[in-house]
Design a protein around this motif. Structure first.
Motif, PDB file in Angstrom:
ATOM      1  N   ASN A 265       0.829  -1.216   0.000  1.00  0.00           N
ATOM      2  CA  ASN A 265       0.000   0.000   0.000  1.00  0.00           C
ATOM      3  C   ASN A 265       0.858   1.258   0.000  1.00  0.00           C
ATOM      4  O   ASN A 265       0.525   2.260   0.633  1.00  0.00           O
ATOM      5  CB  ASN A 265      -0.958   0.013   1.197  1.00  0.00           C
ATOM      6  CG  ASN A 265      -2.014  -1.076   1.110  1.00  0.00           C
ATOM      7  OD1 ASN A 265      -2.356  -1.534   0.016  1.00  0.00           O
ATOM      8  ND2 ASN A 265      -2.527  -1.496   2.250  1.00  0.00           N
ATOM      9  N   ALA A 278       0.791  -3.769   7.614  1.00  0.00           N
ATOM     10  CA  ALA A 278       0.081  -3.297   6.420  1.00  0.00           C
ATOM     11  C   ALA A 278      -1.139  -4.167   6.139  1.00  0.00           C
ATOM     12  O   ALA A 278      -2.210  -3.653   5.762  1.00  0.00           O
ATOM     13  CB  ALA A 278       1.024  -3.302   5.215  1.00  0.00           C
ATOM     14  N   SER A 282      -5.235  -3.079   6.522  1.00  0.00           N
ATOM     15  CA  SER A 282      -6.042  -3.127   5.303  1.00  0.00           C
ATOM     16  C   SER A 282      -7.243  -4.057   5.439  1.00  0.00           C
ATOM     17  O   SER A 282      -7.895  -4.373   4.444  1.00  0.00           O
ATOM     18  CB  SER A 282      -5.174  -3.573   4.115  1.00  0.00           C
ATOM     19  OG  SER A 282      -4.073  -2.714   3.922  1.00  0.00           O
ATOM     20  N   LYS A 285     -10.496  -2.903   3.863  1.00  0.00           N
ATOM     21  CA  LYS A 285     -10.543  -2.930   2.400  1.00  0.00           C
ATOM     22  C   LYS A 285     -10.629  -4.355   1.860  1.00  0.00           C
ATOM     23  O   LYS A 285     -11.145  -4.582   0.761  1.00  0.00           O
ATOM     24  CB  LYS A 285      -9.312  -2.233   1.811  1.00  0.00           C
ATOM     25  CG  LYS A 285      -9.242  -0.741   2.112  1.00  0.00           C
ATOM     26  CD  LYS A 285      -8.128  -0.067   1.331  1.00  0.00           C
ATOM     27  CE  LYS A 285      -6.770  -0.569   1.744  1.00  0.00           C
ATOM     28  NZ  LYS A 285      -5.663   0.156   1.059  1.00  0.00           N
ATOM     29  N   VAL A 288      -4.648  -6.021  -0.098  1.00  0.00           N
ATOM     30  CA  VAL A 288      -3.454  -5.210   0.046  1.00  0.00           C
ATOM     31  C   VAL A 288      -2.744  -5.170  -1.304  1.00  0.00           C
ATOM     32  O   VAL A 288      -2.714  -6.168  -2.031  1.00  0.00           O
ATOM     33  CB  VAL A 288      -2.524  -5.785   1.148  1.00  0.00           C
ATOM     34  CG1 VAL A 288      -2.068  -7.194   0.805  1.00  0.00           C
ATOM     35  CG2 VAL A 288      -1.319  -4.887   1.387  1.00  0.00           C
ATOM     36  N   VAL A 289      -2.212  -3.993  -1.665  1.00  0.00           N
ATOM     37  CA  VAL A 289      -1.494  -3.833  -2.927  1.00  0.00           C
ATOM     38  C   VAL A 289       0.004  -3.927  -2.649  1.00  0.00           C
ATOM     39  O   VAL A 289       0.562  -3.114  -1.911  1.00  0.00           O
ATOM     40  CB  VAL A 289      -1.833  -2.493  -3.600  1.00  0.00           C
ATOM     41  CG1 VAL A 289      -1.021  -2.334  -4.887  1.00  0.00           C
ATOM     42  CG2 VAL A 289      -3.327  -2.401  -3.897  1.00  0.00           C
ATOM     43  N   GLU A 300       3.017  -4.541  -9.679  1.00  0.00           N
ATOM     44  CA  GLU A 300       2.107  -4.383  -8.548  1.00  0.00           C
ATOM     45  C   GLU A 300       1.087  -5.508  -8.576  1.00  0.00           C
ATOM     46  O   GLU A 300       0.534  -5.841  -9.633  1.00  0.00           O
ATOM     47  CB  GLU A 300       1.410  -3.018  -8.577  1.00  0.00           C
ATOM     48  CG  GLU A 300       2.303  -1.873  -8.195  1.00  0.00           C
ATOM     49  CD  GLU A 300       1.531  -0.632  -7.783  1.00  0.00           C
ATOM     50  OE1 GLU A 300       0.321  -0.575  -8.070  1.00  0.00           O
ATOM     51  OE2 GLU A 300       2.137   0.277  -7.177  1.00  0.00           O
ATOM     52  N   GLU A 302      -2.358  -7.004  -6.493  1.00  0.00           N
ATOM     53  CA  GLU A 302      -3.413  -6.840  -5.491  1.00  0.00           C
ATOM     54  C   GLU A 302      -3.763  -8.211  -4.935  1.00  0.00           C
ATOM     55  O   GLU A 302      -4.150  -9.112  -5.680  1.00  0.00           O
ATOM     56  CB  GLU A 302      -4.643  -6.184  -6.101  1.00  0.00           C
ATOM     57  CG  GLU A 302      -5.750  -5.910  -5.094  1.00  0.00           C
ATOM     58  CD  GLU A 302      -6.947  -5.209  -5.712  1.00  0.00           C
ATOM     59  OE1 GLU A 302      -8.038  -5.831  -5.770  1.00  0.00           O
ATOM     60  OE2 GLU A 302      -6.780  -4.048  -6.133  1.00  0.00           O
TER      61      GLU A 302
END
Length: 309
Positions: A265, A278, A282, A285, A288-289, A300, A302
């Motif tokens: 993130n 992290a 998250s 949501k 986590v990215v 990247e 996800e």
């Protein structure tokens, strides 16, 4: 700073935070061989983190049929255990709205060598004791037969039996940790759970009603110069993926062994605890990215977050 000035500053800090520190008394009922029970009493420490809520160690209240807290002025009352997380060695207690919470710091900003105070009730004494020391190290891990505690703060401030659950306080009067263990065969080695771990524990309990374990299914190790050269990482800090659990969220999102995780993130990853933080932050949501270096390329990914109790 002169010694006299430092001494006065420390006394002012103790005066500021002492009302937030409580003595935790427990009663454990042990069944007798033939009939009835025998009550065993135990003691620990804790501190007010929110109005009407105190934190202590899970091992302090483990198996207790009755828990009470005593404040600095001698007022004693029963407390209710809201939640216990043995894996973090943390327990949240409900107490009367009687004293003000201590200010919580940021354990990510601690520095090795900074002065800290350990405050608690050793041996069940109702009057608090204060010991002074330094942060000796950060990111320590303790492995026992019963549990694994990670990312601990190491200090040489004396932590005696009964101090468990009390605050580790910096010179700003902020709690930066919860004192949790001593090494019986060593001198001057004590440990504290980082206050950021405490904050996430409290947030989980308040939002979900219980502590949760959030994971994506990878085992990682901090990058070192040898690893960085071997994997041609092009970076000095990051986390090397040493194992991916089959059919886990990480595996489904394409994470591979040998990948180097450099950010989650957008936040840089240097220690294994950085990734855990992290992921836990998250939870709302649900994903986590991750910024991943693979064979010299940066991508990247996800990744879904799995939750278990």
């Amino acid at each position: 700073m002169r010694l006299r000035e430092l001494s006065e500053e420390i006394s002012n800090i103790v005066e500021k935070v002492k009302d937030s520190v409580v003595t935790v008394a427990t009663e454990v009922k042990i069944p007798l061989l033939f009939f009835g029970y025998e009550s065993l009493r135990g003691f620990g420490s804790g501190f007010i983190v929110e109005r009407g809520k105190a934190i202590t160690n899970a091992h302090v209240v483990r198996g207790a049929s009755r828990v009470s807290v005593t404040f600095s002025d001698g007022y004693s009352t029963e407390a209710r255990v809201i939640a216990v997380d043995p894996s973090r060695d943390l327990a949240l207690l409900e107490t009367p709205v009687y004293k003000q919470p201590i200010q919580l710091g940021d354990s990510r900003s601690i520095r090795v060598g900074e002065l800290v105070l350990a405050i608690g009730s050793p041996l069940g004494f109702l009057e608090h004791s204060v010991t002074l020391g330094v942060v000796s190290a950060a990111g320590r891990n303790i492995y026992t037969e019963e549990l694994v505690l990670e990312d601990l703060i190491q200090t040489d401030a004396a932590i005696n039996p009964g101090n468990s659950g009390g605050p580790l306080v910096n010179l700003n009067g902020e709690a930066i940790g919860v004192t949790t263990a001593i090494v019986p065969y060593a001198q001057g080695i004590g440990f504290a759970i980082p206050i950021n771990t405490v904050k996430r524990f409290i947030h989980m309990v308040e939002k979900y009603g219980r502590p949760l374990k959030a994971w994506i299914g990878v085992y990682v190790a901090p990058l070192n110069p040898t690893m960085a050269g071997l994997y041609k990482a092009g970076v000095k800090t990051g986390l090397l993926v040493v194992r991916v659990i089959p059919r886990s969220p990480a595996a489904r999102s394409g994470i591979r062994e040998g990948d180097i995780l450099v950010r989650a993130n957008g936040r840089e990853l240097a220690r294994t605890s950085d990734l855990r933080e992290a992921i836990e932050e998250s939870l709302d949501k649900g994903h986590v990215v991750l910024t991943v270096i693979r064979e010299g390329r940066t991508i990247e990914v996800e990744t879904e977050i799995m939750v278990s109790e």
